[in-house]
Design a protein around this motif. Structure first.
Motif, PDB file in Angstrom:
ATOM      1  N   UNK A   1       0.845  -1.198   0.000  1.00 14.51           N
ATOM      2  CA  UNK A   1       0.000   0.000   0.000  1.00 14.51           C
ATOM      3  C   UNK A   1       0.877   1.243   0.000  1.00 14.51           C
ATOM      4  N   UNK A   2       0.632   2.092  -0.983  1.00 12.48           N
ATOM      5  CA  UNK A   2       1.413   3.324  -1.107  1.00 12.48           C
ATOM      6  C   UNK A   2       0.763   4.449  -0.322  1.00 12.48           C
ATOM      7  N   UNK A   3       1.573   5.417   0.061  1.00 11.27           N
ATOM      8  CA  UNK A   3       1.002   6.647   0.598  1.00 11.27           C
ATOM      9  C   UNK A   3       0.252   7.360  -0.535  1.00 11.27           C
TER      10      UNK A   3
ATOM     11  N   UNK B   1       1.370   4.916  -8.413  1.00 11.06           N
ATOM     12  CA  UNK B   1       1.957   4.689  -9.740  1.00 11.06           C
ATOM     13  C   UNK B   1       3.482   4.667  -9.668  1.00 11.06           C
ATOM     14  N   UNK B   2       4.035   5.509  -8.801  1.00 17.22           N
ATOM     15  CA  UNK B   2       5.486   5.502  -8.609  1.00 17.22           C
ATOM     16  C   UNK B   2       5.932   4.157  -8.030  1.00 17.22           C
TER      17      UNK B   2
ATOM     18  N   UNK C   1       0.164  -5.752 -10.433  1.00 17.50           N
ATOM     19  CA  UNK C   1      -1.225  -5.385 -10.752  1.00 17.50           C
ATOM     20  C   UNK C   1      -1.739  -4.297  -9.821  1.00 17.50           C
ATOM     21  N   UNK C   2      -2.802  -3.652 -10.288  1.00 14.14           N
ATOM     22  CA  UNK C   2      -3.569  -2.775  -9.410  1.00 14.14           C
ATOM     23  C   UNK C   2      -5.002  -3.282  -9.361  1.00 14.14           C
ATOM     24  N   UNK C   3      -5.727  -2.795  -8.355  1.00 13.24           N
ATOM     25  CA  UNK C   3      -7.087  -3.275  -8.099  1.00 13.24           C
ATOM     26  C   UNK C   3      -7.962  -2.033  -7.942  1.00 13.24           C
ATOM     27  N   UNK C   4      -8.932  -1.888  -8.847  1.00  8.10           N
ATOM     28  CA  UNK C   4      -9.795  -0.694  -8.809  1.00  8.10           C
ATOM     29  C   UNK C   4     -10.438  -0.476  -7.450  1.00  8.10           C
TER      30      UNK C   4
ATOM     31  N   UNK D   1      -7.460   1.968  -4.255  1.00  6.10           N
ATOM     32  CA  UNK D   1      -6.713   2.840  -5.164  1.00  6.10           C
ATOM     33  C   UNK D   1      -5.280   3.145  -4.751  1.00  6.10           C
ATOM     34  N   UNK D   2      -4.895   2.758  -3.533  1.00 12.98           N
ATOM     35  CA  UNK D   2      -3.509   3.014  -3.127  1.00 12.98           C
ATOM     36  C   UNK D   2      -2.640   1.751  -3.168  1.00 12.98           C
TER      37      UNK D   2
END
Lengths: 104, 104
Positions: free
Chosen positions: B12-14, B19-20, B44-47, B50-51
Motif C-alpha cells: 500500500x502506497x502513501x 503509480x510511482x 497489478x492494481x485493483x480498482x 486505489x492506493x
C-alpha cells in the motif's frame, strides 16, 4: 498504460473433496491454455485453508476471459466441479495487470 | 504432487504514490525475471483499492524466492520503494502451486 485482466479467486470444496476439485481445475487449465488471450491459469492450494483451491488467471482482456467459458469441454468440467463445491463460487479479486516477468 | 511456491501480496502506497510504487515494482520484475526458479512476478492494481499494488509471484521453490532478494539491484529498489509505503508490507498469501497453464 494498457492493462491485462487478472482474476484471483477461491473455490471451496466440501470436506474431503479438495484434491478432486483441484484435479478438475488442472484439467480445465489444459483446455483454456489454448484459448485466445490466456496467459496464466494457475491452480494452487493454501495451507491456511484446507478446503480451498485458488485459481489465478491472466488474460489479454476481460473479453478473452469471458469467452473462455465457451471453450469446448469447459462447461462439462464446471458441471463436474459444481457438486464438489461448498456453496456458490464467490467473485474473485479482479486485477488490472500492469506487467511483469512471465506476462506479455 | 510436487508444488511450486506462490505468493500473492499487497503493497500500500502513501496517497498519490501508487503509480510511482508500481513503476519500481515493474523494474524489480525485470531484475528477478532472470533469477533462478522465477516463473512469474506479476504487478497489478485493483480498482477497489486505489492506493495498493499487488504482486503475484510463482517460483520453483521458496528457497528460490528467498534467494531473489540477493539479486543485484533488488535491495536498491526496495530502498527506493520503502519511503512510498504506508506502513510495513504485510505478509502475502502463500500458495502451493499445483500447476496450470503458464506454469511449468
Amino acid at each position: 498504460m494498457s492493462t491485462r485482466y487478472g482474476l484471483h479467486g477461491k473455490l471451496t470444496a466440501t470436506e474431503g473433496n479438495r484434491d478432486k476439485l483441484a484435479t478438475i481445475l488442472l484439467e480445465a487449465s489444459k483446455l483454456v491454455s489454448t484459448a485466445k488471450g490466456c496467459q496464466l491459469y494457475m491452480v494452487s492450494i493454501d495451507e491456511a485453508d484446507e478446503d480451498a483451491v485458488w485459481v489465478t488467471e491472466a488474460w489479454d482482456s476481460k473479453q478473452d476471459h469471458d469467452n473462455s467459458l465457451q471453450v469446448a469441454g469447459v462447461r462439462e468440467l464446471i458441471a463436474q466441479a459444481m457438486p464438489l463445491l461448498a456453496g456458490m463460487p464467490q467473485k474473485g479479486q479482479e486485477l488490472q495487470i500492469l506487467g511483469g516477468a512471465g506476462i506479455n
